[in-house]
Design an enzyme around this catalytic site. Structure first.
Site, PDB file in Angstrom:
ATOM      1  N   GLY A 307      -7.202  36.728  47.969  1.00 48.79           N
ATOM      2  CA  GLY A 307      -8.080  35.558  47.956  1.00 48.79           C
ATOM      3  C   GLY A 307      -9.514  36.037  47.902  1.00 48.79           C
ATOM      4  N   ARG A 308      -9.940  36.634  49.033  1.00 50.69           N
ATOM      5  CA  ARG A 308     -11.302  37.154  49.157  1.00 50.69           C
ATOM      6  C   ARG A 308     -11.683  38.092  48.003  1.00 50.69           C
ATOM      7  NH1 ARG A 308     -13.093  38.246  54.395  1.00 50.69           N
ATOM      8  NH2 ARG A 308     -10.878  38.045  54.908  1.00 50.69           N
ATOM      9  N   ARG A 345     -18.426  32.673  59.498  1.00 54.63           N
ATOM     10  CA  ARG A 345     -17.797  33.991  59.652  1.00 54.63           C
ATOM     11  C   ARG A 345     -18.587  34.925  60.566  1.00 54.63           C
ATOM     12  NH1 ARG A 345     -17.174  37.266  56.134  1.00 54.63           N
ATOM     13  NH2 ARG A 345     -15.215  38.135  56.876  1.00 54.63           N
ATOM     14  N   CYS A 376     -27.781  23.470  66.750  1.00 51.63           N
ATOM     15  CA  CYS A 376     -28.112  23.549  68.170  1.00 51.63           C
ATOM     16  C   CYS A 376     -27.138  24.487  68.859  1.00 51.63           C
ATOM     17  CB  CYS A 376     -28.052  22.168  68.788  1.00 51.63           C
ATOM     18  SG  CYS A 376     -29.416  21.187  68.208  1.00 51.63           S
ATOM     19  N   GLU A 377     -27.288  25.758  68.573  1.00 48.64           N
ATOM     20  CA  GLU A 377     -26.318  26.743  69.070  1.00 48.64           C
ATOM     21  C   GLU A 377     -26.977  28.112  68.866  1.00 48.64           C
ATOM     22  OE1 GLU A 377     -22.899  26.664  70.119  1.00 48.64           O
ATOM     23  OE2 GLU A 377     -23.300  28.816  70.261  1.00 48.64           O
TER      24      GLU A 377
HETATM   25  C1  PLP Z   1      -0.183  35.083  53.800  1.00 47.43           C
HETATM   26  C2  PLP Z   1      -1.564  35.332  53.320  1.00 47.43           C
HETATM   27  N1  PLP Z   1      -1.735  35.702  52.037  1.00 47.43           N
HETATM   28  C3  PLP Z   1      -2.977  35.935  51.545  1.00 47.43           C
HETATM   29  C4  PLP Z   1      -4.099  35.810  52.347  1.00 47.43           C
HETATM   30  C5  PLP Z   1      -5.434  36.056  51.716  1.00 47.43           C
HETATM   31  O1  PLP Z   1      -6.155  37.061  52.356  1.00 47.43           O
HETATM   32  P1  PLP Z   1      -7.491  37.592  51.656  1.00 47.43           P
HETATM   33  O2  PLP Z   1      -8.321  36.427  51.292  1.00 47.43           O
HETATM   34  O3  PLP Z   1      -8.125  38.446  52.704  1.00 47.43           O
HETATM   35  O4  PLP Z   1      -7.066  38.377  50.442  1.00 47.43           O
HETATM   36  C6  PLP Z   1      -3.965  35.450  53.687  1.00 47.43           C
HETATM   37  C7  PLP Z   1      -5.143  35.326  54.552  1.00 47.43           C
HETATM   38  O5  PLP Z   1      -5.137  34.977  55.684  1.00 47.43           O
HETATM   39  C8  PLP Z   1      -2.645  35.203  54.189  1.00 47.43           C
HETATM   40  O6  PLP Z   1      -2.456  34.834  55.458  1.00 47.43           O
END
Ligand code: PLP
Length: 448
Positions: A307-308, A345, A376-377
């Site tokens: 994802g990231r 994050r 406010c934190e």
């Molecule tokens: C099952 C699973 N797959 C993929 C991801 C994606 O992780 P990332 O965005 O770090 O690649 C996550 C993130 O929590 C996850 O729990």
């Protein structure tokens, strides 16, 4: 110098490290940063601040790099939790990626934008019966089972709909990986998956194989986040393949797939050195092939879920500076018009980010700064330690790179601050893909 973690000032504060910025980002001849050929000053005028800008060209290129690296014999599922919108779904579809969703909302977004259901994997440790039913009915490619209850629940729902649902079982392999470190004997004390240790995962397979509503296609494991090397995957693959061998020996069945999850790291600062998708693909393929050969198994089809590593580097958040508060002998607090509501994050994980003055260049001395929000934190910190030019002033635009993942998707309305828009930029054109929230949106939910 005050206590805290910060590097020495960079040699050139105006330089943009290409590791942390989206690929079409550069400074134009006036010193203004541009993305996709559009200066940030123009973007701020047109779309306001704070706002996320995503480099569509870069996003698509990263999708292709992952798809090419793994090739036809593997599957890449983009992890929608990092950031999902209908435009993103279309980009994924066009670039040949699959999609991992983990809620009914993500599923709806995916289907609405035309992602074929068979290219969707449905995750989650507590999917509701309604979500499962919707997933089975619409024909999602696989459901990743996360508990003994869910094995029965999905089987029952699939059977009542007259279907046989493809499923994987998510196991916890006792490996926890974050950045360069991993622990191979990490305890199983977490909410996800079914433990390999103690034979629980083997029991889950036993039960799933018996149920008519399920077609068990493989085993899933996800070991952590922001991972830079593959040694954690090596241990995970060894343990998952161990389970595949047990399954073959006990049931005479060779499960055809193995999913190694996501978690691959990106550069948030110049200190981070992520690996390229083709290096990761090569390493993972070698690891799984070697382990299967040693176990006398056919190599299963591999899938991964970055994802990231796809969306993270492709976006930055643009803020306007509101106040500049020097604290003698400590650091200067630079307040921006967003904060923990658009990037949680830093507060949540102590995450590190970079920041740059983007509306102009400056020859002023580097000044140790902390970029804070308007909430406010006191923990409302966007960038904990960074150097900005000492002449930074209200009205300047600053940008935080690598905010594509887990920023908009984790955004909140804390203090009734409005969530920023996401604007896609490509080849000199910018368009809103998620609009800015309005106060009317807030009032609409508040039914009085
Ligand atoms: C099952 C699973 N797959 C993929 C991801 C994606 O992780 P990332 O965005 O770090 O690649 C996550 C993130 O929590 C996850 O729990």
């Amino acid at each position: 110098m005050p206590e805290g973690h910060y590097a020495a000032p960079p040699a050139d504060l105006n330089a943009l490290d290409e590791k942390v910025w989206a690929r079409t980002v550069s400074r134009d001849t006036d010193g203004v940063v541009q993305v996709g050929g559009i200066p940030v000053t123009r973007l701020a005028e047109e779309f306001g601040t704070p706002a996320y800008f995503v480099d569509e060209t870069d996003f698509r290129a990263r999708c292709r790099a992952w798809a090419d690296a793994f090739g036809k014999d593997a599957d890449v599922f983009y992890a929608g939790k990092a950031f999902l919108s209908r435009a993103v779904v279309r980009w994924l579809k066009e670039e040949g990626l699959n999609l991992d969703v983990c809620s009914g909302g993500e599923l709806t977004t995916a289907l609405d934008a035309g992602m074929p259901a068979e290219r969707i994997a449905f995750h989650g440790n507590n999917k509701s019966a309604e979500e499962i039913e919707r997933a089975v009915r619409t024909g999602v490619g696989r459901i990743v089972l996360d508990s003994f209850q869910e094995i029965v629940r999905v089987a029952h729902i699939a059977q009542s709909l007259g279907k046989r649902q493809k499923v994987q079982i998510r196991v916890t392999v006792g490996v926890e990986a974050h950045t360069h470190e991993f622990i191979a004997t990490a305890h199983e004390d977490q909410k996800f998956g079914i433990a390999l240790a103690g034979g629980e995962a083997a029991e889950a397979v036993r039960r799933a194989l018996k149920l008519d509503g399920l077609e068990l296609i493989g085993i899933h494991s996800h070991i952590g986040s922001q991972i830079f090397d593959t040694s954690g995957f090596e241990v995970a693959a060894h343990r998952v393949v161990g389970l595949l061998k047990e399954v073959r020996d006990e049931h005479g069945v060779e499960l055809p797939e193995i999913d190694l999850g996501g978690g691959l790291g990106i550069a948030y600062t110049s200190d981070d050195d992520p690996r390229e998708p083709h290096e990761i693909a090569k390493a993972l393929n070698e690891i799984v092939t070697r382990e299967c050969e040693a176990a006398g198994l056919r190599t299963p089809r591999i899938s991964v879920e970055p994802g990231r590593a796809i969306v993270g580097p492709t976006a930055f958040t643009l803020y306007e500076v509101g106040t500049v508060k020097p604290l003698a002998g400590l650091r200067t607090y630079v307040s921006v018009d967003g904060g923990m509501s658009d990037n949680i994050r830093t507060a949540l994980y102590d995450a590190e980010y970079s920041v740059a003055l983007v509306s102009r260049t400056s020859d002023a001395e580097p000044m140790l700064s902390r970029v804070v929000g308007k909430h406010c934190e006191s923990g409302d910190i966007v960038v904990k330690d960074a150097f900005l030019p000492a002449d930074i002033a209200p009205g300047d635009l600053i940008a935080v790179p690598a905010t594509g993942a887990y920023c908009r998707s984790m955004a909140s309305n804390y203090n009734h601050v409005l969530r920023p828009p996401v604007v896609a930029v490509r080849d000199g054109e910018a368009r809103v893909i998620v609009r800015r929230e309005t106060e009317e949106d807030l009032l609409r939910l508040d039914v009085g």
